[in-house]
Design an enzyme around this catalytic site. Sequence first.
Site, short mmCIF file in Angstrom:
data_model
loop_
_atom_site.label_atom_id
_atom_site.label_comp_id
_atom_site.label_asym_id
_atom_site.label_seq_id
_atom_site.Cartn_x
_atom_site.Cartn_y
_atom_site.Cartn_z
N TYR A 25 5.45 5.73 24.30
CA TYR A 25 6.88 5.88 24.03
C TYR A 25 7.12 6.58 22.69
O TYR A 25 7.95 7.48 22.60
CB TYR A 25 7.58 4.52 24.03
CG TYR A 25 9.03 4.66 23.64
CD1 TYR A 25 9.97 5.17 24.53
CD2 TYR A 25 9.46 4.32 22.35
CE1 TYR A 25 11.30 5.34 24.18
CE2 TYR A 25 10.79 4.49 21.98
CZ TYR A 25 11.69 4.99 22.90
OH TYR A 25 13.01 5.16 22.53
N ASN A 26 6.43 6.15 21.64
CA ASN A 26 6.62 6.77 20.33
C ASN A 26 6.29 8.26 20.37
O ASN A 26 6.98 9.08 19.75
CB ASN A 26 5.76 6.07 19.28
CG ASN A 26 6.30 4.70 18.92
OD1 ASN A 26 7.40 4.33 19.31
ND2 ASN A 26 5.52 3.93 18.16
N ILE A 68 -7.28 6.91 17.84
CA ILE A 68 -8.17 7.47 16.82
C ILE A 68 -9.53 6.78 16.82
O ILE A 68 -10.48 7.28 16.21
CB ILE A 68 -7.54 7.36 15.42
CG1 ILE A 68 -7.23 5.90 15.07
CG2 ILE A 68 -6.28 8.21 15.33
CD1 ILE A 68 -6.81 5.68 13.64
N LYS A 96 -0.85 -2.13 -0.63
CA LYS A 96 -1.54 -3.37 -0.26
C LYS A 96 -3.05 -3.23 -0.32
O LYS A 96 -3.78 -4.22 -0.19
CB LYS A 96 -1.08 -3.82 1.12
CG LYS A 96 0.38 -4.23 1.14
CD LYS A 96 0.88 -4.52 2.54
CE LYS A 96 2.34 -4.98 2.50
NZ LYS A 96 3.24 -3.94 1.93
N LYS A 136 -7.54 -1.02 4.60
CA LYS A 136 -7.09 0.27 4.07
C LYS A 136 -7.88 0.64 2.81
O LYS A 136 -8.15 1.82 2.57
CB LYS A 136 -5.60 0.23 3.76
CG LYS A 136 -4.70 0.12 4.99
CD LYS A 136 -4.76 1.36 5.87
CE LYS A 136 -3.95 2.50 5.32
NZ LYS A 136 -3.88 3.65 6.24
N ARG A 178 4.27 -15.57 4.36
CA ARG A 178 3.55 -15.46 5.62
C ARG A 178 2.06 -15.23 5.33
O ARG A 178 1.68 -14.89 4.21
CB ARG A 178 4.13 -14.30 6.44
CG ARG A 178 5.58 -14.49 6.83
CD ARG A 178 6.13 -13.29 7.56
NE ARG A 178 6.13 -12.11 6.72
CZ ARG A 178 6.52 -10.90 7.12
NH1 ARG A 178 6.92 -10.73 8.38
NH2 ARG A 178 6.50 -9.87 6.31
#
Length: 655
Positions: A335-336, A364, A431, A443, A571
């Site tokens: 969809y994106n 990927i 982050k 990351k 969270r």
Amino acid sequence: MRSDTLMAPIELRIPQPLLERVLAMPRLQKQITAITFDAFLCLASVAISYYLRLGSWIYPADAQALSYLLAVTLALPLFAIFGLYRAIFRHVGAAGIASVVQACAVYGAAYATLFTFIGIETIPRTVGLIQPIIFCALLVGLRALAGYTLGVFHGRPRAGQRRRALIYGAGGAGRQLAAALANSPEMQVVGFVDDDTSFHGHVVNGKPVYPGDRLAALIEQLDIADLLLAIPSASRRRRNEIIEGLLGTSAALHTLPGVTDLARGRVTINDLRELDIEDLLWRDPVPPNGLLLGRNVAGKRVLVTGAGGSIGSELCRQILNLGPSALILVDSSEYNLYAIEAELEQRRRVSGSSVRVTAILASIGDTERMERVLKTWRPETIYHAAAYKHVPLVEHNPGEGVRNNTFGTLTMARAAIDAGVGDFVLISTDKAVRPTNVMGASKRVAELVLQALAAQVRRGSGTKFSMVRFGNVLGSSGSVVPLFRRQIRAGGPVTVTHAEMTRYFMTIPEAAQLVIQAGAMAQGGEVFVLDMGEPVKILELARRMIELSGLTVRDRANPDGDIEIAEVGLRPGEKLYEELLIGDNPEPTIHSRIMKANEAMVPFSRLEEHLDKIQAALDAHDPVRLREELHRLVPEYVPSQAPTTQVPADARIAG
């Protein structure tokens, strides 16, 4: 009691069945009725002009009858030419009245030429001048009356039923907005506010103009429910000063887009939008460097991974504007990918661009697929934005986060080297700095992968790897702004995780432009850091959004407020403060908003050993061991809480 309540307009009471019959008439019948009324007014205005000239009513005879006949013969065809009988009376406005006046001016010139300048015996010359003026006044009055009466009956709300609004800005945008709101079923504009003293005390579009320093008092005195910012060219700092003056008042704030967005033409009510958090950022964006923007994009084949995401899609928009030879979109979300491809194709058709846009549905993490894609399309520049970035979700699914964020980046980087890609830019995150969650750690490992590969490539020649690190972007899928807005509309509560939590914010377009410019400065291995300005306290952001919606915060000091702010706790994986630098020695670059970090790296030979151990933990579906291996490679990674290890005996461990 306000003075305006003493001067309420008198409403004409016309039987409703009659209005229903008028509105239900066929179009041709309505036009014939309008022509008949105009003919009657034309004849009546001739009779009135004789009375004003002679002092008594006369019966037209001989040449005087000619003045009646020629009046109708001249007027009706002219009015048809001017389109007066194509107009819909209930929608008549300033433009419609202007058309009537123009038609009357042409008619008056012809009529006066015949009976005043040329002249006919027994007809007073002044009749040729008086009649067109009276006729025009009667026509304008009839159309205004018909427009008001039919408009009210057809659904135009009365003034008392609409929210009272002030427009901040009496310039062109403000005046056009007031005109667009004239028949609004929701708002009644009662005046303008402007900083320009030359406007003060004057009337614009029939509305008074007030000074800006009286804004808070005016909102109270005039019972204003909405303030509409119509100052598209004002700086962000000036907008903030106005916003500060609104805090604590009962008015909801709406704004127009920037002057660039309005350059397409007329301002309409559809341009109004709710205040975005970007309007609360104190700093104005720095104009982009055109040379840096185009260096790795213009005339080149460019590939964007995660092309349907928040940053990836904006990168695609910016890249399309810079004129690449081809733009390749890669995303695993059908969809994106469909949405961004359709949008770019529409933009391309409108602009007449010849850029070839290609959408590729792929993950990927699929090594063979990505190698084939890169060798087929031969991109010269890659912007790698594909990532799992939702902290709590990745914390509960650590294996998928590491597979995508770390090993997906490794797959893309190796495929880029094999395909001879010139520039590879990783979209990183704040982050990744001293991470407390798996997302940030994954990351940071991705950064280490590119740093190590860049050191290897530097010994020869090939792909230039670089990373761009920044904080939260406004309007992204994980942004608190749309969440707060939904909660405010629902009546609250607005939820914040911790009273002391702060975050950096940047607009998506600004972030995308800076990413492109940073990548153009890369020599290989750099970690670029974007200047995000001052951090924003999330609790203060929630409070501002409530107050700028015209509501009040319900707390101990104000138990009768409208919206409560509830603290729900951190969270999994969240931390109170985000950072952009691991070290304390950033270097400036030629761009004032882009710095270069000096971060420690790990040689690829040693890094590969750690990656093998992380892969083994993934293969064993062991999240505890996975976190341990991430910590060994990234010592700064300190989980904010111990991972859950107790699961049902018949269940597989997530990730």
